[in-house]
Design a protein around this motif. Structure first.
Motif, PDB file in Angstrom:
ATOM      1  N   LEU A  72      31.481  69.809  -2.841  1.00 40.11           N
ATOM      2  CA  LEU A  72      30.669  68.703  -3.366  1.00 40.11           C
ATOM      3  C   LEU A  72      31.510  67.798  -4.266  1.00 40.11           C
ATOM      4  CD1 LEU A  72      27.799  67.411  -3.632  1.00 40.11           C
ATOM      5  CD2 LEU A  72      27.531  68.792  -5.703  1.00 40.11           C
ATOM      6  N   GLN A  76      32.084  63.832  -3.618  1.00 33.10           N
ATOM      7  CA  GLN A  76      31.745  62.808  -4.613  1.00 33.10           C
ATOM      8  C   GLN A  76      32.960  61.959  -4.974  1.00 33.10           C
ATOM      9  OE1 GLN A  76      29.635  64.995  -7.698  1.00 33.10           O
ATOM     10  NE2 GLN A  76      27.715  64.872  -6.558  1.00 33.10           N
ATOM     11  N   GLU A  79      33.303  59.470  -2.224  1.00 38.58           N
ATOM     12  CA  GLU A  79      32.304  58.404  -2.386  1.00 38.58           C
ATOM     13  C   GLU A  79      32.780  57.397  -3.432  1.00 38.58           C
ATOM     14  OE1 GLU A  79      27.991  60.478  -1.408  1.00 38.58           O
ATOM     15  OE2 GLU A  79      28.704  60.446  -3.472  1.00 38.58           O
ATOM     16  N   ASP A  96      27.601  57.217   1.632  1.00 37.79           N
ATOM     17  CA  ASP A  96      26.884  58.430   1.233  1.00 37.79           C
ATOM     18  C   ASP A  96      27.418  59.611   2.018  1.00 37.79           C
ATOM     19  OD1 ASP A  96      24.909  57.921  -0.749  1.00 37.79           O
ATOM     20  OD2 ASP A  96      23.806  56.750   0.727  1.00 37.79           O
ATOM     21  N   LEU A  97      27.747  60.675   1.320  1.00 37.03           N
ATOM     22  CA  LEU A  97      28.170  61.926   1.958  1.00 37.03           C
ATOM     23  C   LEU A  97      27.253  63.022   1.463  1.00 37.03           C
ATOM     24  CD1 LEU A  97      32.051  61.615   1.458  1.00 37.03           C
ATOM     25  CD2 LEU A  97      30.772  61.236   3.582  1.00 37.03           C
ATOM     26  N   ASP A  98      26.467  63.585   2.365  1.00 32.90           N
ATOM     27  CA  ASP A  98      25.536  64.649   1.988  1.00 32.90           C
ATOM     28  C   ASP A  98      26.015  65.968   2.568  1.00 32.90           C
ATOM     29  OD1 ASP A  98      23.796  63.004   0.569  1.00 32.90           O
ATOM     30  OD2 ASP A  98      22.618  62.514   2.347  1.00 32.90           O
ATOM     31  N   LEU A  99      25.999  66.994   1.755  1.00 33.25           N
ATOM     32  CA  LEU A  99      26.308  68.346   2.236  1.00 33.25           C
ATOM     33  C   LEU A  99      25.019  68.914   2.825  1.00 33.25           C
ATOM     34  CD1 LEU A  99      28.048  70.810   2.592  1.00 33.25           C
ATOM     35  CD2 LEU A  99      27.958  71.224   0.144  1.00 33.25           C
ATOM     36  N   ARG A 111      23.185  70.923  -9.435  1.00 35.02           N
ATOM     37  CA  ARG A 111      23.900  69.827  -8.771  1.00 35.02           C
ATOM     38  C   ARG A 111      23.835  69.884  -7.261  1.00 35.02           C
ATOM     39  NH1 ARG A 111      29.815  69.874  -9.733  1.00 35.02           N
ATOM     40  NH2 ARG A 111      29.703  67.975  -8.482  1.00 35.02           N
ATOM     41  N   LEU A 112      23.361  70.969  -6.700  1.00 35.99           N
ATOM     42  CA  LEU A 112      23.523  71.153  -5.256  1.00 35.99           C
ATOM     43  C   LEU A 112      22.373  71.967  -4.673  1.00 35.99           C
ATOM     44  CD1 LEU A 112      25.326  70.788  -2.751  1.00 35.99           C
ATOM     45  CD2 LEU A 112      26.425  72.959  -3.351  1.00 35.99           C
ATOM     46  N   VAL A 113      21.687  71.355  -3.716  1.00 36.74           N
ATOM     47  CA  VAL A 113      20.643  72.061  -2.974  1.00 36.74           C
ATOM     48  C   VAL A 113      21.020  72.012  -1.496  1.00 36.74           C
ATOM     49  CG1 VAL A 113      18.200  72.184  -2.407  1.00 36.74           C
ATOM     50  CG2 VAL A 113      18.904  71.438  -4.688  1.00 36.74           C
ATOM     51  N   VAL A 114      21.141  73.182  -0.882  1.00 39.08           N
ATOM     52  CA  VAL A 114      21.516  73.316   0.533  1.00 39.08           C
ATOM     53  C   VAL A 114      20.567  74.325   1.177  1.00 39.08           C
ATOM     54  CG1 VAL A 114      23.335  74.098   2.118  1.00 39.08           C
ATOM     55  CG2 VAL A 114      23.954  72.774   0.086  1.00 39.08           C
ATOM     56  N   HIS A 116      20.256  70.448   2.700  1.00 36.53           N
ATOM     57  CA  HIS A 116      19.882  69.210   2.015  1.00 36.53           C
ATOM     58  C   HIS A 116      18.363  69.000   2.148  1.00 36.53           C
ATOM     59  CE1 HIS A 116      19.476  64.958   1.107  1.00 36.53           C
ATOM     60  NE2 HIS A 116      20.664  65.024   0.537  1.00 36.53           N
ATOM     61  N   GLU A 118      16.252  66.678   2.188  1.00 37.26           N
ATOM     62  CA  GLU A 118      15.632  65.601   2.977  1.00 37.26           C
ATOM     63  C   GLU A 118      16.031  65.633   4.453  1.00 37.26           C
ATOM     64  OE1 GLU A 118      13.335  63.355   2.270  1.00 37.26           O
ATOM     65  OE2 GLU A 118      13.126  64.359   0.335  1.00 37.26           O
ATOM     66  N   ARG A 122      14.840  63.215   8.395  1.00 34.47           N
ATOM     67  CA  ARG A 122      15.689  62.066   8.685  1.00 34.47           C
ATOM     68  C   ARG A 122      16.253  62.138  10.098  1.00 34.47           C
ATOM     69  NH1 ARG A 122      19.101  61.720   2.959  1.00 34.47           N
ATOM     70  NH2 ARG A 122      17.436  60.697   1.783  1.00 34.47           N
TER      71      ARG A 122
END
Ligand code: ATP
Ligand code: PH2
Length: 165
Positions: A72, A76, A79, A96-99, A111-114, A116, A118, A122
């Motif tokens: 992460l 970031q 980004e 945007d880079l989502d893990l 800081r991190l929810v996996v 993701h 959302e 999507r």
């Protein structure tokens, strides 16, 4: 130990396609990390506020020896680098880079929810993810195969981009 991470990429800069291609190359250069493959790129209508340009979205698969939080940090930092470029060119938006997924782990940290939170809502994430790993199931995603999950959110306006020129 090597882990597999899936990264969602999105950009709606002046040349979002070039931004994504550069970002995929940069992911392959991260420490202890290789980009093993990536989906095709999709043009997509903005989800959420409509007064912004269309996006380009894709998903990349990484093999990494970084921990989830170290990865992460690296995402970031990337980004931020793209944000600096954006400011110089007065571009409209950022990278945007989502893990999305990290092996089949469920991670809940400040800081991190996996996975993701959302991602299942999507289409611009689930369609390219299913292109890469369609028949795969993840306990952390209710054990449903990714193709089925992608079909449940189909409806976003997604246009596969062909090779340039
Ligand atoms: N799986 C994850 N991937 C990326 N960031 C995450 C994740 N889980 C939590 N975060 C946190 O979310 C924040 C990301 O904020 P950011 O401004 O990128 O969100 P956003 O792009 O507006 O929304 P979204 O993350 O839903 O696409 C970061 O501060 C990061 O610590
Ligand atoms: N189509 C599309 N829409 C979005 C996207 C994105 O990557 N693609 N990212 C957003 C903020 O993270 C908001 N809306």
């Amino acid at each position: 130990m090597t882990s597999t991470a899936l990264i969602g990429l999105g950009a709606n800069l002046d040349n979002p396609r070039a931004q994504l291609e550069r970002a995929i190359e940069a992911l392959d250069q991260l420490p202890l990390t290789h980009c093993t493959r990536h989906s095709r790129l999709y043009a997509s209508k903005p989800v959420g506020p409509q007064d912004q340009p269309d996006y380009v979205n894709a998903v990349a698969e990484l093999h990494t020896r970084l921990s989830p939080l170290a990865l992460l940090d690296q995402l970031q930092a990337l980004e931020q680098q793209h944000r600096r470029v954006r400011l110089r060119h007065w571009g409209p938006r950022t990278l945007d880079l989502d893990l999305l997924l990290f092996d089949d782990r469920a991670i809940i940290m400040p800081r991190l929810v996996v996975p993701h939170p959302e991602m299942l809502n999507r289409g611009f994430v689930m369609r390219p993810l299913a292109d890469l790993l369609g028949s795969r199931t993840f306990m952390s995603l209710s054990n449903e195969d990714l193709e089925t999950l992608a079909q449940q959110v189909e409806g976003d306006d997604l246009l596969p981009l062909g090779p340039q020129e």
